[in-house]
Scaffold this motif. Sequence first.
Motif, short mmCIF file in Angstrom:
data_model
loop_
_atom_site.label_atom_id
_atom_site.label_comp_id
_atom_site.label_asym_id
_atom_site.label_seq_id
_atom_site.Cartn_x
_atom_site.Cartn_y
_atom_site.Cartn_z
N HIS A 70 35.04 34.16 43.48
CA HIS A 70 35.86 35.15 42.78
C HIS A 70 35.31 36.54 43.05
CE1 HIS A 70 37.87 31.93 40.69
NE2 HIS A 70 36.68 31.41 40.44
N GLY A 71 36.21 37.51 43.06
CA GLY A 71 35.78 38.90 43.22
C GLY A 71 35.77 39.39 44.65
N LEU A 72 36.31 38.61 45.58
CA LEU A 72 36.45 39.13 46.93
C LEU A 72 37.38 40.34 46.86
CD1 LEU A 72 37.00 35.76 48.76
CD2 LEU A 72 35.03 37.25 49.01
N GLN A 73 37.11 41.34 47.68
CA GLN A 73 37.91 42.56 47.56
C GLN A 73 38.37 43.05 48.91
OE1 GLN A 73 36.65 45.23 44.52
NE2 GLN A 73 37.22 47.03 45.72
N LEU A 74 39.66 43.33 48.99
CA LEU A 74 40.28 43.95 50.15
C LEU A 74 40.63 45.38 49.78
CD1 LEU A 74 42.73 41.03 51.02
CD2 LEU A 74 40.70 41.70 52.34
N VAL A 75 40.70 46.26 50.76
CA VAL A 75 41.07 47.65 50.52
C VAL A 75 42.26 47.98 51.40
CG1 VAL A 75 40.32 50.06 50.70
CG2 VAL A 75 38.72 48.31 49.89
N VAL A 76 43.26 48.63 50.81
CA VAL A 76 44.47 49.05 51.51
C VAL A 76 44.74 50.52 51.20
CG1 VAL A 76 45.48 46.73 51.51
CG2 VAL A 76 45.99 48.32 49.63
N PHE A 108 45.38 45.41 42.37
CA PHE A 108 46.15 44.23 41.98
C PHE A 108 45.38 43.03 42.52
CE2 PHE A 108 47.98 45.02 46.18
CZ PHE A 108 48.17 43.77 46.71
N GLY A 109 45.80 41.82 42.19
CA GLY A 109 45.06 40.66 42.65
C GLY A 109 45.96 39.52 43.05
N PHE A 110 45.35 38.54 43.71
CA PHE A 110 46.02 37.29 44.06
C PHE A 110 44.96 36.22 44.24
CE2 PHE A 110 45.08 39.12 48.21
CZ PHE A 110 44.70 38.03 49.00
N ALA A 111 45.40 34.97 44.32
CA ALA A 111 44.47 33.85 44.51
C ALA A 111 45.03 32.94 45.60
CB ALA A 111 44.29 33.07 43.22
N ASP A 112 44.11 32.24 46.27
CA ASP A 112 44.56 31.26 47.27
C ASP A 112 44.94 29.95 46.56
OD1 ASP A 112 42.20 29.72 46.87
OD2 ASP A 112 41.28 30.34 48.75
N PRO A 113 45.43 28.96 47.29
CA PRO A 113 45.88 27.71 46.63
C PRO A 113 44.79 26.99 45.83
CG PRO A 113 46.79 27.84 48.83
CD PRO A 113 45.81 28.97 48.70
N ASP A 114 43.52 27.21 46.16
CA ASP A 114 42.42 26.58 45.42
C ASP A 114 41.97 27.39 44.22
OD1 ASP A 114 41.63 24.06 46.74
OD2 ASP A 114 41.43 25.36 48.49
N GLY A 115 42.39 28.66 44.14
CA GLY A 115 41.97 29.51 43.03
C GLY A 115 40.89 30.52 43.38
N ASN A 116 40.46 30.59 44.65
CA ASN A 116 39.57 31.68 45.05
C ASN A 116 40.33 32.98 44.84
OD1 ASN A 116 37.28 30.13 46.24
ND2 ASN A 116 38.88 29.40 47.61
N ALA A 119 40.73 40.73 44.80
CA ALA A 119 41.20 42.00 44.27
C ALA A 119 41.61 42.85 45.47
CB ALA A 119 40.09 42.70 43.49
N VAL A 120 42.68 43.59 45.31
CA VAL A 120 43.12 44.52 46.36
C VAL A 120 43.06 45.91 45.76
CG1 VAL A 120 44.97 45.16 47.94
CG2 VAL A 120 44.64 42.75 47.33
N GLN A 121 42.22 46.75 46.36
CA GLN A 121 41.99 48.10 45.88
C GLN A 121 42.71 49.09 46.78
OE1 GLN A 121 37.98 49.54 46.45
NE2 GLN A 121 38.17 51.03 44.79
N GLN A 122 43.37 50.06 46.17
CA GLN A 122 44.01 51.12 46.94
C GLN A 122 43.03 52.27 47.12
OE1 GLN A 122 48.15 52.65 46.29
NE2 GLN A 122 47.02 54.43 45.48
N ILE A 123 42.78 52.61 48.38
CA ILE A 123 42.06 53.84 48.71
C ILE A 123 42.95 54.58 49.71
CG2 ILE A 123 40.00 54.88 49.73
CD1 ILE A 123 38.37 52.57 48.66
#
Length: 146
Positions: A70-76, A108-116, A119-123
């Motif tokens: 949990h808590g993996l983060q992507l930036v867009v 905003f956030g999302f999860a994969d089919p297993d629940g991992n 978070a997606v952060q806007q910069i």
Amino acid sequence: MDWTLEVVIVPVSDLDAAIAFYRDQVGFTLDHDTTNEHMHVAQLTPPGSGCSIVVGDLPSQRSMAPGSLHGLQLVVADAVAAREELMGRGVECSEITVFDDRDGGTFFGFADPDGNSWAVQQIRARAEKPLIPHEHRGRFGENLEP
């Protein structure tokens, strides 16, 4: 000395379903899908990222429960556009939340089919100044050596 984070292990229960989710729905590039007598692993990279995820059945992956990351983060650069893109591909996403009006405070956030969970952060600054300049990317968005 540079210390680069280049791979994060994501524990999943179904490798083929995970590949399909991250490649086809989230839009990561499938770098390789390797099977031999010792393992079956796949590496996928978000467009523009210098860090990939690996899913599979290596000992380190089997030691973590599927869905426990949990808590993996992507930036867009644009959270609204990114959320719309994911939802258009069938990914369930949370609503966009603005924690702070300054750049970097929108998520905003999302999860994969297993629940991992992710978070997606806007910069917004990433639109003009990506971490990996576009001239160092290949035709499909993969990172190339400078």
